[in-house]
Design a protein around this motif. Structure first.
Motif, mmCIF file in Angstrom:
data_model
loop_
_atom_site.group_PDB
_atom_site.id
_atom_site.type_symbol
_atom_site.label_atom_id
_atom_site.label_comp_id
_atom_site.label_asym_id
_atom_site.label_seq_id
_atom_site.Cartn_x
_atom_site.Cartn_y
_atom_site.Cartn_z
ATOM 1 N N TYR A 69 23.360 -18.257 -21.285
ATOM 2 C CA TYR A 69 24.825 -18.222 -21.364
ATOM 3 C C TYR A 69 25.395 -16.923 -20.777
ATOM 4 C CZ TYR A 69 23.795 -21.872 -24.821
ATOM 5 O OH TYR A 69 23.319 -22.996 -25.463
ATOM 6 N N ARG A 70 24.622 -16.258 -19.939
ATOM 7 C CA ARG A 70 25.056 -14.969 -19.395
ATOM 8 C C ARG A 70 26.375 -15.086 -18.636
ATOM 9 N NH1 ARG A 70 25.388 -9.736 -20.093
ATOM 10 N NH2 ARG A 70 27.511 -10.394 -19.801
ATOM 11 N N ALA A 71 26.523 -16.101 -17.808
ATOM 12 C CA ALA A 71 27.745 -16.247 -17.024
ATOM 13 C C ALA A 71 28.944 -16.499 -17.926
ATOM 14 C CB ALA A 71 27.590 -17.389 -16.019
ATOM 15 N N ALA A 72 28.757 -17.318 -18.945
ATOM 16 C CA ALA A 72 29.846 -17.600 -19.883
ATOM 17 C C ALA A 72 30.223 -16.345 -20.667
ATOM 18 C CB ALA A 72 29.445 -18.716 -20.837
ATOM 19 N N ARG A 73 29.238 -15.558 -21.000
ATOM 20 C CA ARG A 73 29.508 -14.305 -21.729
ATOM 21 C C ARG A 73 30.386 -13.380 -20.907
ATOM 22 N NH1 ARG A 73 24.699 -10.112 -23.584
ATOM 23 N NH2 ARG A 73 26.060 -8.411 -24.363
ATOM 24 N N THR A 74 30.082 -13.274 -19.630
ATOM 25 C CA THR A 74 30.893 -12.444 -18.739
ATOM 26 C C THR A 74 32.307 -12.998 -18.618
ATOM 27 O OG1 THR A 74 28.941 -11.788 -17.459
ATOM 28 C CG2 THR A 74 31.097 -11.517 -16.402
ATOM 29 N N ALA A 75 32.416 -14.313 -18.497
ATOM 30 C CA ALA A 75 33.732 -14.945 -18.379
ATOM 31 C C ALA A 75 34.555 -14.749 -19.647
ATOM 32 C CB ALA A 75 33.566 -16.430 -18.067
#
Length: 261
Positions: free
Chosen positions: A113-119
């Motif tokens: 979920y790294r991309a979602a965390r950044t978003a």
């Protein structure tokens, strides 16, 4: 703006715990210097409530919103936002996600979920949208209500009405410092961090110092989770005595302000 007119914003803070070799440990962040609020200070993960937290349409497991409202003494709409903010901020700031695919499971690895965390951190995605898209249930039962502190009148940048929660890091998950707000992170026993602060190694605001002092009285995560907290709002008084700042709050006998304040 007059200092007394600074609006008070809701915030949530989570004391992440684990049972380590030296005993009960808590996860701490040293905030980046120069930040508008608490720059350079050692804190627990947390932050202000976002408008989207209150309106989050998501699956919820654990005590109902009405139970949380009674514990914190606020209405259900407000407390839902506080609980959602607690889980969201914990994920944003240290990668720990108190959610799972079913009401009785929890994510074992959050790296996907790294991309979602950044978003989420950039406010390009709401927490409700994230959980719904991933088919995840917010695990409110993994949190416990702990305390309520309000920034004193006299703070000239920001003031917060902060609810403190405790939670144990789920098995398989790892807290990190991969956030723009943290200069450093560490696990520490409450007693060790208090000793570090006393020796001048860190700066602790009264709420952080007070919660560490309280946690130092527990030996295990199970003891903390089983504690029955009576939550009463605490708003310290910021005074100037003989030309020096002094903060008055319950149990402040062993607390002192850094000389540089």
């Amino acid at each position: 703006m007059n200092e007394r007119e600074i609006p008070v914003k809701d915030a949530s803070t989570v004391m992440l715990l684990r049972d380590g070799e030296p005993g009960l440990e808590v996860f701490l962040l040293r905030r980046v210097r120069g930040m508008d609020f608490a720059g350079g200070m050692t804190v627990f993960p947390g932050g202000g409530v976002d408008l989207s937290d209150a309106d989050a349409n998501l699956a919820w497991a654990g005590p109902p919103v009405s139970w949380w409202a009674q514990k914190f003494g606020v209405d259900e709409h407000r407390v839902k936002a506080l609980v959602c903010a607690a889980v969201r901020e914990t994920f944003e700031e240290c990668g720990v996600l108190l959610a799972g695919p079913t009401p009785d499971t929890v994510v074992a690895d959050t790296s996907g979920y790294r991309a979602a965390r950044t978003a989420l951190e950039k406010r390009e995605l709401t927490f409700g949208e994230f959980l719904t898209a991933e088919g995840l249930v917010l695990r409110a039962d993994l949190l416990r209500p702990w305390a309520n502190w309000i920034t004193p009148v006299g703070e000239t940048t920001r003031r917060y009405d902060t609810r403190f929660f405790v939670a144990v890091v789920p098995e398989g998950q790892h807290a990190d410092g991969d956030t723009s707000e943290a200069a450093a992170v560490a696990w520490s026993t409450p007693s060790a961090e208090l000793a570090h602060w006393k020796a001048g190694g860190s700066i602790l605001m009264p709420p952080t110092w007070s919660q560490l002092t309280a946690l130092a009285g527990y030996a295990t995560t199970a003891e903390v989770l089983a504690a029955e907290q009576v939550i009463e709002p605490i708003q310290p008084d910021l005074l100037v005595v003989d030309g020096k700042y002094k903060i008055d709050f319950p149990g402040d006998e062993n607390y002192h302000l850094p000389a540089s304040l």
